[in-house]
Motif scaffolding. Structure first.
Motif, PDB file in Angstrom:
ATOM      1  N   GLN A  73     -12.261   0.438   1.001  1.00 37.43           N
ATOM      2  CA  GLN A  73     -11.403   1.226   0.133  1.00 37.43           C
ATOM      3  C   GLN A  73     -10.196   0.466  -0.392  1.00 37.43           C
ATOM      4  OE1 GLN A  73     -13.343   3.701  -0.992  1.00 37.43           O
ATOM      5  NE2 GLN A  73     -11.612   5.110  -0.833  1.00 37.43           N
ATOM      6  N   MET A  74      -9.629  -0.427   0.413  1.00 43.47           N
ATOM      7  CA  MET A  74      -8.401  -1.079  -0.040  1.00 43.47           C
ATOM      8  C   MET A  74      -8.641  -1.933  -1.280  1.00 43.47           C
ATOM      9  SD  MET A  74      -5.446  -3.199   2.004  1.00 43.47           S
ATOM     10  CE  MET A  74      -6.284  -4.753   2.260  1.00 43.47           C
ATOM     11  N   GLU A  75      -9.727  -2.686  -1.316  1.00 42.94           N
ATOM     12  CA  GLU A  75      -9.996  -3.523  -2.481  1.00 42.94           C
ATOM     13  C   GLU A  75     -10.250  -2.667  -3.720  1.00 42.94           C
ATOM     14  OE1 GLU A  75      -9.520  -6.736  -2.639  1.00 42.94           O
ATOM     15  OE2 GLU A  75      -8.852  -6.518  -0.564  1.00 42.94           O
ATOM     16  N   TRP A  76     -10.988  -1.573  -3.526  1.00 43.14           N
ATOM     17  CA  TRP A  76     -11.215  -0.650  -4.639  1.00 43.14           C
ATOM     18  C   TRP A  76      -9.891  -0.071  -5.125  1.00 43.14           C
ATOM     19  CZ3 TRP A  76      -9.888   4.560  -4.615  1.00 43.14           C
ATOM     20  CH2 TRP A  76     -10.308   5.291  -5.734  1.00 43.14           C
ATOM     21  N   PHE A  77      -9.028   0.312  -4.180  1.00 39.12           N
ATOM     22  CA  PHE A  77      -7.741   0.907  -4.500  1.00 39.12           C
ATOM     23  C   PHE A  77      -6.873  -0.072  -5.291  1.00 39.12           C
ATOM     24  CE2 PHE A  77      -3.374   2.219  -3.289  1.00 39.12           C
ATOM     25  CZ  PHE A  77      -3.423   3.558  -3.658  1.00 39.12           C
ATOM     26  N   LYS A  78      -6.822  -1.305  -4.859  1.00 43.35           N
ATOM     27  CA  LYS A  78      -6.021  -2.325  -5.546  1.00 43.35           C
ATOM     28  C   LYS A  78      -6.535  -2.574  -6.961  1.00 43.35           C
ATOM     29  CE  LYS A  78      -4.977  -5.975  -2.968  1.00 43.35           C
ATOM     30  NZ  LYS A  78      -5.117  -7.045  -1.943  1.00 43.35           N
ATOM     31  N   GLU A  79      -7.846  -2.582  -7.124  1.00 43.67           N
ATOM     32  CA  GLU A  79      -8.431  -2.783  -8.455  1.00 43.67           C
ATOM     33  C   GLU A  79      -8.094  -1.623  -9.387  1.00 43.67           C
ATOM     34  OE1 GLU A  79     -12.586  -3.402  -8.052  1.00 43.67           O
ATOM     35  OE2 GLU A  79     -12.377  -5.263  -6.888  1.00 43.67           O
ATOM     36  N   MET A  80      -8.181  -0.394  -8.875  1.00 47.27           N
ATOM     37  CA  MET A  80      -7.884   0.791  -9.691  1.00 47.27           C
ATOM     38  C   MET A  80      -6.411   0.833 -10.083  1.00 47.27           C
ATOM     39  SD  MET A  80     -10.655   2.373 -10.331  1.00 47.27           S
ATOM     40  CE  MET A  80     -10.010   3.938 -10.932  1.00 47.27           C
ATOM     41  N   LEU A  81      -5.547   0.470  -9.160  1.00 42.84           N
ATOM     42  CA  LEU A  81      -4.120   0.440  -9.474  1.00 42.84           C
ATOM     43  C   LEU A  81      -3.825  -0.575 -10.574  1.00 42.84           C
ATOM     44  CD1 LEU A  81      -2.198   0.692  -6.060  1.00 42.84           C
ATOM     45  CD2 LEU A  81      -2.330   2.401  -7.864  1.00 42.84           C
TER      46      LEU A  81
ATOM     47  N   ARG B 291      -4.581   0.951 -13.891  1.00 42.24           N
ATOM     48  CA  ARG B 291      -3.911   2.182 -14.320  1.00 42.24           C
ATOM     49  C   ARG B 291      -2.388   2.145 -14.307  1.00 42.24           C
ATOM     50  NH1 ARG B 291      -7.417   7.028 -11.670  1.00 42.24           N
ATOM     51  NH2 ARG B 291      -5.520   8.166 -12.270  1.00 42.24           N
ATOM     52  N   ILE B 292      -1.780   1.192 -13.629  1.00 40.82           N
ATOM     53  CA  ILE B 292      -0.317   1.115 -13.656  1.00 40.82           C
ATOM     54  C   ILE B 292       0.132  -0.283 -14.063  1.00 40.82           C
ATOM     55  CG2 ILE B 292      -0.128   2.890 -11.877  1.00 40.82           C
ATOM     56  CD1 ILE B 292       0.877   0.657  -9.993  1.00 40.82           C
ATOM     57  N   ASP B 293       1.213  -0.339 -14.795  1.00 39.22           N
ATOM     58  CA  ASP B 293       1.771  -1.602 -15.264  1.00 39.22           C
ATOM     59  C   ASP B 293       2.940  -1.985 -14.358  1.00 39.22           C
ATOM     60  OD1 ASP B 293       2.437  -3.836 -16.711  1.00 39.22           O
ATOM     61  OD2 ASP B 293       3.584  -2.724 -18.220  1.00 39.22           O
ATOM     62  N   TYR B 294       2.618  -2.338 -13.131  1.00 32.75           N
ATOM     63  CA  TYR B 294       3.659  -2.724 -12.170  1.00 32.75           C
ATOM     64  C   TYR B 294       3.024  -3.629 -11.122  1.00 32.75           C
ATOM     65  CZ  TYR B 294       8.033  -2.297  -9.568  1.00 32.75           C
ATOM     66  OH  TYR B 294       9.228  -2.564  -8.958  1.00 32.75           O
ATOM     67  N   LYS B 295       3.647  -4.754 -10.848  1.00 35.70           N
ATOM     68  CA  LYS B 295       3.045  -5.767  -9.990  1.00 35.70           C
ATOM     69  C   LYS B 295       3.768  -5.953  -8.663  1.00 35.70           C
ATOM     70  CE  LYS B 295       0.288  -6.599 -13.409  1.00 35.70           C
ATOM     71  NZ  LYS B 295      -1.085  -6.039 -13.384  1.00 35.70           N
ATOM     72  N   ASN B 296       4.935  -5.314  -8.495  1.00 36.20           N
ATOM     73  CA  ASN B 296       5.721  -5.526  -7.279  1.00 36.20           C
ATOM     74  C   ASN B 296       5.181  -4.633  -6.155  1.00 36.20           C
ATOM     75  OD1 ASN B 296       7.657  -6.557  -5.612  1.00 36.20           O
ATOM     76  ND2 ASN B 296       9.390  -5.541  -6.611  1.00 36.20           N
ATOM     77  N   LEU B 297       3.975  -4.981  -5.688  1.00 35.02           N
ATOM     78  CA  LEU B 297       3.244  -4.167  -4.729  1.00 35.02           C
ATOM     79  C   LEU B 297       2.795  -5.016  -3.540  1.00 35.02           C
ATOM     80  CD1 LEU B 297       0.817  -2.428  -7.276  1.00 35.02           C
ATOM     81  CD2 LEU B 297       3.107  -1.660  -6.637  1.00 35.02           C
TER      82      LEU B 297
END
Length: 277
Positions: A198-206, A209-215
Motif C-alpha cells: 500500500q505505501m508505494e501505491w499511496f506515494k504514487e497516487m499522492l 494528485r497533489i503538487d507538494y514534495k515536502n513529504l
C-alpha cells in the motif's frame, strides 16, 4: 483557504485557543470568524417587548462583549477587517456551529479541547464527534494550553487508503502556505503489512494528485497506536497531528471520546486536525 471558523465560550481557559486561531489565520492569510453561542436567560412574563426584539438587542450586546474579549487578548493591533464576530442565541452549541458552517462554508472549524471548566459540553467530546459526523470541512481541536507557534511539521496518521489521499488534498495547501513538512506514519503489525504494497501505491497516487514534495513516509510496527503516535510526534517535534475520521470502531473512531481526548491531551498536547471520510 478563505476562512477559519473558531468557536469560543469566552472563558479564561479559551484564551490560548483564540490566540492560536488568530495566528493561524494570519499565517494562512484567511479571515477568522469568531463564533459564540449565547444561552438566553429565562424571560419574565412581565417583560412587554417582543422576544425577537429582545434577542436582537441581546445579540448586539454579546457581539460587543466578544469584540472586547478579542481586543483584550489579541491586542489593539489586531486587524478587525480580517476578524468577523458572529453570535447566536441558543441552547445547542453544536447546532449553532453547524448552522453557521453551512451558511459560511469555512475551510476549517477550530474548537478548544474540552476541559473541566466547561459546563455545557461545549468543546471536544460529543461536540467534536458531532461536527465530524455532520460537517465535510476539516475540524481542528486544540489543547487548552496551546501556545501560538508556526506550523513547521505535520504528522499525518494514515492507513494508506484512497480516502486519505482526498484528505491530504485538503491538507497540502495548508502545509504549502506555511512551508511545513508532512510526515506520514502508518502504524500496523508486521503480519498485516507483509500482505500489502500500500505505501508505494499511496506515494504514487499522492504524486499524481497533489503538487507538494515536502513529504516523508514511515511504517511503524506496533499494536499500540497512541503510544507510537506520541513517540514519533515527539521525535520529529510535530506541531500538529492530522488524520482521517473513521466511523468503524477502533482508535480513530474513539479519538474524540471524552476519556481518550483527555488521555491524548496529557500524552501529546498538540492540535489534532481531522478530516471527514
Amino acid at each position: 483557504m478563505r476562512s477559519i471558523l473558531y468557536a469560543t465560550d469566552l472563558t479564561e481557559q479559551s484564551i490560548p485557543a483564540l490566540r492560536y486561531a488568530y495566528d493561524l489565520s494570519i499565517s494562512l492569510g484567511t479571515d477568522l470568524v469568531v463564533f459564540h453561542s449565547h444561552e438566553i436567560p429565562p424571560i419574565r412574563l412581565s417583560v412587554k417587548r417582543p422576544i425577537k426584539q429582545l434577542e436582537y438587542h441581546l445579540i448586539a450586546e454579546q457581539k460587543e462583549i466578544v469584540k472586547s474579549y478579542c481586543i483584550k487578548h489579541l491586542g489593539e493591533e489586531i486587524d478587525l477587517d480580517k476578524l468577523r464576530i458572529v453570535v447566536v442565541c441558543g441552547d445547542s452549541v453544536l447546532d449553532g456551529i453547524i448552522g453557521l458552517s453551512k451558511e459560511l462554508s469555512p475551510d476549517l472549524v477550530l474548537i478548544g479541547r474540552k476541559g473541566k471548566h466547561t459546563e455545557r459540553g461545549m468543546f471536544a467530546g460529543d461536540i467534536g464527534q458531532g461536527l465530524l459526523k455532520r460537517l465535510s470541512c476539516p475540524i481542528m481541536i486544540v489543547p487548552g494550553n496551546i501556545e501560538a507557534a508556526p506550523i513547521r511539521t505535520i504528522l499525518y496518521a494514515t492507513d494508506f487508503e484512497e480516502a486519505d489521499i482526498a484528505a491530504v488534498e485538503s491538507l497540502a495547501p495548508i502545509a504549502k502556505q506555511v512551508n511545513a513538512k508532512i510526515h506520514f506514519i502508518h502504524v500496523t503489525t508486521e503480519e498485516q503489512y507483509a500482505k500489502s504494497n500500500q505505501m508505494e501505491w499511496f506515494k504514487e497516487m499522492l504524486a499524481k494528485r497533489i503538487d507538494y514534495k515536502n513529504l516523508e513516509f514511515k511504517v511503524v510496527f506496533s499494536e499500540k497506536i497512541e503510544e507510537k503516535l506520541k513517540e514519533y510526534s515527539e521525535r520529529i517535534n510535530a506541531d500538529m497531528i492530522a488524520l482521517l475520521y473513521r466511523e468503524e470502531k477502533g482508535f480513530f473512531q474513539n479519538l474524540f471520546n471524552k476519556s481518550l481526548v483527555i488521555k491524548l491531551d496529557d500524552q501529546i498536547g498538540i492540535p489534532l486536525m481531522s478530516f471527514s471520510k
